[in-house]
Design a protein around this motif. Structure first.
Motif, PDB file in Angstrom:
ATOM      1  N   PHE A 159       0.869  -1.215  -0.047  1.00  0.00           N
ATOM      2  CA  PHE A 159       0.064   0.144   0.109  1.00  0.00           C
ATOM      3  C   PHE A 159       0.776   1.174   0.092  1.00  0.00           C
ATOM      4  CE2 PHE A 159      -2.922  -2.988   1.710  1.00  0.00           C
ATOM      5  CZ  PHE A 159      -4.176  -2.626   1.094  1.00  0.00           C
ATOM      6  N   VAL A 160       0.610   2.033  -0.891  1.00  0.00           N
ATOM      7  CA  VAL A 160       1.287   3.379  -0.872  1.00  0.00           C
ATOM      8  C   VAL A 160       0.376   4.588  -0.169  1.00  0.00           C
ATOM      9  CG1 VAL A 160       2.405   5.165  -2.192  1.00  0.00           C
ATOM     10  CG2 VAL A 160       2.639   2.782  -2.755  1.00  0.00           C
ATOM     11  N   HIS A 161       0.915   5.018   0.824  1.00  0.00           N
ATOM     12  CA  HIS A 161       0.229   6.218   1.607  1.00  0.00           C
ATOM     13  C   HIS A 161      -1.192   5.610   1.918  1.00  0.00           C
ATOM     14  CE1 HIS A 161       2.751   9.710   1.807  1.00  0.00           C
ATOM     15  NE2 HIS A 161       3.537   9.147   1.113  1.00  0.00           N
ATOM     16  N   PRO A 162      -1.259   4.570   2.586  1.00  0.00           N
ATOM     17  CA  PRO A 162      -2.879   4.366   2.995  1.00  0.00           C
ATOM     18  C   PRO A 162      -3.285   4.995   4.046  1.00  0.00           C
ATOM     19  CG  PRO A 162      -1.340   2.709   3.958  1.00  0.00           C
ATOM     20  CD  PRO A 162      -0.747   3.629   3.091  1.00  0.00           C
ATOM     21  N   GLU A 163      -4.662   5.002   4.175  1.00  0.00           N
ATOM     22  CA  GLU A 163      -5.248   5.719   5.662  1.00  0.00           C
ATOM     23  C   GLU A 163      -5.025   4.639   6.603  1.00  0.00           C
ATOM     24  OE1 GLU A 163      -9.091   7.045   5.514  1.00  0.00           O
ATOM     25  OE2 GLU A 163      -8.934   7.762   3.197  1.00  0.00           O
ATOM     26  N   MET A 164      -4.822   5.070   7.945  1.00  0.00           N
ATOM     27  CA  MET A 164      -4.693   3.986   8.800  1.00  0.00           C
ATOM     28  C   MET A 164      -5.300   4.703  10.282  1.00  0.00           C
ATOM     29  SD  MET A 164      -0.508   3.249   8.483  1.00  0.00           S
ATOM     30  CE  MET A 164      -0.707   1.896   9.756  1.00  0.00           C
ATOM     31  N   ASP A 165      -6.248   3.890  10.809  1.00  0.00           N
ATOM     32  CA  ASP A 165      -7.074   4.192  11.780  1.00  0.00           C
ATOM     33  C   ASP A 165      -6.678   3.217  13.000  1.00  0.00           C
ATOM     34  OD1 ASP A 165      -8.344   6.315  10.430  1.00  0.00           O
ATOM     35  OD2 ASP A 165     -10.017   4.504   9.644  1.00  0.00           O
ATOM     36  N   LEU A 166      -6.176   4.055  14.006  1.00  0.00           N
ATOM     37  CA  LEU A 166      -6.109   3.146  15.207  1.00  0.00           C
ATOM     38  C   LEU A 166      -7.411   2.478  15.639  1.00  0.00           C
ATOM     39  CD1 LEU A 166      -3.323   2.587  16.625  1.00  0.00           C
ATOM     40  CD2 LEU A 166      -3.955   4.431  18.447  1.00  0.00           C
ATOM     41  N   ILE A 167      -7.333   1.435  16.147  1.00  0.00           N
ATOM     42  CA  ILE A 167      -8.601   0.618  16.052  1.00  0.00           C
ATOM     43  C   ILE A 167      -9.481   1.175  17.338  1.00  0.00           C
ATOM     44  CG2 ILE A 167      -8.327  -1.227  17.978  1.00  0.00           C
ATOM     45  CD1 ILE A 167      -8.793  -2.299  14.490  1.00  0.00           C
ATOM     46  N   ASP A 168      -8.904   1.763  18.498  1.00  0.00           N
ATOM     47  CA  ASP A 168      -9.612   2.301  19.382  1.00  0.00           C
ATOM     48  C   ASP A 168     -10.401   3.498  18.840  1.00  0.00           C
ATOM     49  OD1 ASP A 168      -7.492   0.791  20.563  1.00  0.00           O
ATOM     50  OD2 ASP A 168      -6.288   2.596  21.332  1.00  0.00           O
ATOM     51  N   ASP A 169     -10.015   4.203  17.930  1.00  0.00           N
ATOM     52  CA  ASP A 169     -10.718   5.186  17.425  1.00  0.00           C
ATOM     53  C   ASP A 169     -11.984   5.065  16.720  1.00  0.00           C
ATOM     54  OD1 ASP A 169      -7.509   6.981  16.823  1.00  0.00           O
ATOM     55  OD2 ASP A 169      -8.763   6.780  18.604  1.00  0.00           O
ATOM     56  N   LEU A 170     -11.922   3.638  16.266  1.00  0.00           N
ATOM     57  CA  LEU A 170     -12.853   3.357  15.373  1.00  0.00           C
ATOM     58  C   LEU A 170     -14.412   3.055  15.902  1.00  0.00           C
ATOM     59  CD1 LEU A 170     -11.878   2.644  12.502  1.00  0.00           C
ATOM     60  CD2 LEU A 170     -12.476   0.279  12.936  1.00  0.00           C
TER      61      LEU A 170
END
Ligand code: ADP
Ligand code: MG
Length: 695
Positions: free
Chosen positions: A126-137
């Protein structure tokens, strides 16, 4: 209704309507409905790394960050995050804002990663994917495909973000629903298993399943390519009706040349000559494109065609892009036609004015049978007595307008043949040259050995030079090419002169003579240098790309290209085509500095791996896109919303087949069963101008 202005759609108003028009060119409901997402986000589920496929789809993974590492230096510096889903790992790569991202990402943190997988050298990342820390989800899963539309900063600033646009589209479809009318016949729909137009237009925006999305994409691509082909085929049918001269006779010139040929024509060459013969007998104007890879022997086919014109009492013209090439064709024709009593003229930008006057007057008196020349041929004062055939060599160097001017120089439009080595994939050729008939020389003359191509670095200079010497000592000749892309670039010019001095010194110490050729030279000097190489008085030709097209020296077996990273793929292929024309094993050495860009390395690899012009042009298309290759004049009219002429070849061929069948069975599209097609065609294409035509 479907053409009503967006201004009146709920939630738009005059301000937003203006914005949508200025930023995205959207004016009507229809424009908006045909404003397709350029990708989708699959929010329906989490993927496993092992399930990733090469589709244009954003997906989400769930897992944790194993490690973070910086790799490379300078411009090539990147941040590589190793991400694991407990079964496999995948690289997440960042090129920008590295230090910021490095700080933000937690090693062993649980994340949802979100983006479009990128296939590189057979491995996904993946190039520059979005990443969400799972707690924030907050809602990890909401079951749908989310459309993503192209947008601009200005739109976003005015709250016209992705969500808003997708809402407007939903409204537009609801409002226009009654007016979205089927435009294909039941027969075509059934035979191709297509979903109906209305469903396709809804599901291209809001698909509930992958299956529905695929069906919608297919249907809309088919529809688009079908009408494109219909337009082209109809124009072609119209165009064919232009009257021109009929060349009935095969006479002394044609036969004389044929008997004197120093070789047997290949099967492919014979086939093309037959195609041409058929065209010139028909009584209608020939518009034929002859496509053949470098070295496939287009010239002799051209010369034989010129003879058909002469045998029937007409003059013929051969137009080429450079003076060097004009001179070469001139001497080839004189050589091939030695025994025939022909008056052949040569007209280039450097023809002396007295001589030029004579040639012009001889052309209008009909004293000259064949004229060979450059752009000079299309000047207004050049008039023919009875021009029957025009051949244009290496057509990509000429614009459509220039071709048109040459073919106006006669009573009837003369027959036209265009020769090109630019190996356009067949499907593109039939789309862009829909109104030209295409003949392909798909075979090289026998006995040719494949050119061996290698990549060498500047530090290998000594090895390369001694390799050249080895071949020179066997009596073979060598090209050395420097990139002088703009002949005006001072630095390049200086480098060329310095290199020449060095090479001249080096090789004359070993008893060889070096010639030089570049765009700044006077034409006389150019011819002198060229002749000396042609006659093997000099063994090495140091040159810029002025030799790119057409040059034919059989004894030359090695081409060294300096700074090969600065050339495009097609150009390198053309250049390389200057060697491998005789029976010696030939070589092409692509020399570059040690550090070159990924893309340059890719280009070089393509050439090292393949000498197949079709393969190379396909690779080139992938890098540049078709519009770029063909120039914009013709791609503008295509205005494709969803299809890609390179990737959608299969659908294109299918659509073309159905368009052909339709016109075969119902040439004027009058039948009841085809009424929907006809209505749509008239509504959308009736006023499209005829395009791409030569005369
Ligand atoms: P291109 O298609 O690149 O213009 P040319 O017409 O310059 O190629 O031909 C390349 C070389 O092959 C020329 O030297 C030509 O004389 C030679 N040639 C052409 N046709 C044949 C053939 N049928 N057999 C052998 N040699 C051929
Ligand atoms: Mg040629």
């Amino acid at each position: 209704m479907i053409n009503s202005s967006l201004e009146y759609l709920k939630g738009v108003g005059s301000h937003r309507a203006l914005l949508l028009f200025e930023e995205l060119g959207l004016k009507t409901l229809k424009d908006l409905i045909y404003f397709f997402p350029f990708r989708y986000i699959d929010r329906t589920r989490f993927y496993k790394i092992s399930e990733i496929e090469d589709v244009n789809l954003d997906i989400q993974l769930i897992g944790f960050v194993k490690s973070i590492e910086e790799q490379g230096f300078g411009r090539k510096k990147r941040l590589v995050v190793i991400f694991s889903d407990n079964e496999q790992t995948i690289e997440l790569v960042f090129f920008k804002r590295i230090s910021w991202i490095k700080k933000a990402i937690k090693v062993s943190g649980k994340y949802v990663v979100f983006g479009k997988p990128n296939l590189f050298n057979g491995v996904y990342s993946f190039v520059h994917p979005e990443m969400d820390l799972i707690d924030d989800l907050n809602s990890p899963k909401s079951a749908h495909f989310q459309p993503v539309y192209h947008s601009t900063e200005r739109l976003k600033k005015n709250n016209l973000n992705n969500r808003y646009i997708s809402r407007l589209i939903r409204l537009a479809i609801l409002k226009a629903e009654g007016n979205i009318i089927e435009n294909l016949s039941i027969q075509i729909i059934k035979k191709n298993n297509l979903i109906c137009r209305k469903d396709a237009l809804f599901n291209i925006h809001f698909p509930e399943t992958q299956e529905l999305l695929n069906q919608s994409v297919f249907r809309l691509k088919f529809e688009e390519l079908f009408f494109l082909q219909l337009l082209i085929l109809k124009n072609k049918a119209l165009n064919q009706k232009i009257k021109s001269f009929r060349f009935k006779k095969i006479g002394d010139n044609f036969n004389g040349l044929f008997q004197n040929l120093p070789f047997q024509l290949t099967r492919a060459q014979k086939k093309v000559i037959k195609d041409i013969r058929k065209d010139v007998l028909s009584g209608f104007q020939m518009n034929r494109l002859i496509q053949g890879d470098v070295g496939s022997g287009k010239t002799v086919v051209a010369i034989m065609s010129l003879m058909m014109s002469l045998d029937n009492g007409f003059q013929a013209a051969l137009m080429v892009p450079t003076a060097v090439l004009a001179h070469q064709h001139y001497s080839t024709i004189l050589k091939f036609c030695e025994s025939l009593k022909l008056n052949v003229g040569l007209l280039t930008g450097s023809t002396k004015s007295l001589e030029k006057k004579q040639i012009i007057s001889d052309l209008s008196d009909g004293k000259i049978d064949i004229i060979i020349g450059t752009h000079a041929l299309i000047e207004d004062n050049v008039i023919f007595k009875n021009l029957g055939l025009v051949i244009i060599d290496e057509q990509h160097k000429f614009g459509v307008a220039q071709r048109a001017r040459l073919s106006k120089k006669s009573l009837f439009p003369p027959h036209v043949i265009v020769l090109t080595a630019t190996p356009i994939p067949r499907t593109l050729a039939m789309t862009f040259y829909g109104d030209l008939d295409v003949s392909i020389i798909d075979e090289l003359p026998p006995g040719r050995k494949e050119i061996k191509t290698v990549h060498k670095y500047d530090k290998d200079k000594e090895v390369v030079l001694s390799f050249l010497r080895e071949k020179l000592e066997l009596g073979q000749q060598v090209y050395i090419i420097y990139p002088l892309i703009e002949e005006s670039e001072k630095l390049d010019y200086k480098n060329l002169l310095t290199a020449f001095e060095y090479l001249d010194q080096y090789f004359s110490n070993h008893g060889f003579v070096v010639s030089m050729l570049h765009g700044r030279m006077k034409n006389e000097e150019k011819n002198k240098q060229m002749k000396s190489f042609l006659n093997n008085k000099s063994q090495i030709l140091v040159s810029t790309t002025v030799i790119e097209v057409g040059l034919d020296v059989k004894n030359a077996s090695v081409m060294l290209i300096e700074n090969a990273e600065r050339f495009g793929l097609a150009q390198l292929h053309q250049l390389r085509g200057r060697v491998g024309r005789g029976n010696n094993q030939s070589f092409c050495i692509l020399k570059t500095p040690y550090n070159i860009s990924y893309e340059a390395k890719y280009r070089i690899n393509v050439l090292v791996d393949s000498s197949d012009g079709f393969h190379i042009s396909e690779a080139d298309l992938k890098l540049r896109g078709p519009g770029d290759i063909m120039g914009t004049q013709q791609s503008g009219i295509l205005n494709l919303k969803i299809s890609n002429l390179v990737k959608d070849t299969d659908i294109l061929i299918l659509a073309r087949k159905f368009a052909k069948d339709l016109l075969y069975n119902d040439p004027d599209i009058k039948g009841d069963q085809n009424k929907l097609i006809k209505n749509f065609y008239l509504l959308n294409f009736s006023e499209k101008i005829k395009w791409g035509r030569i005369s």
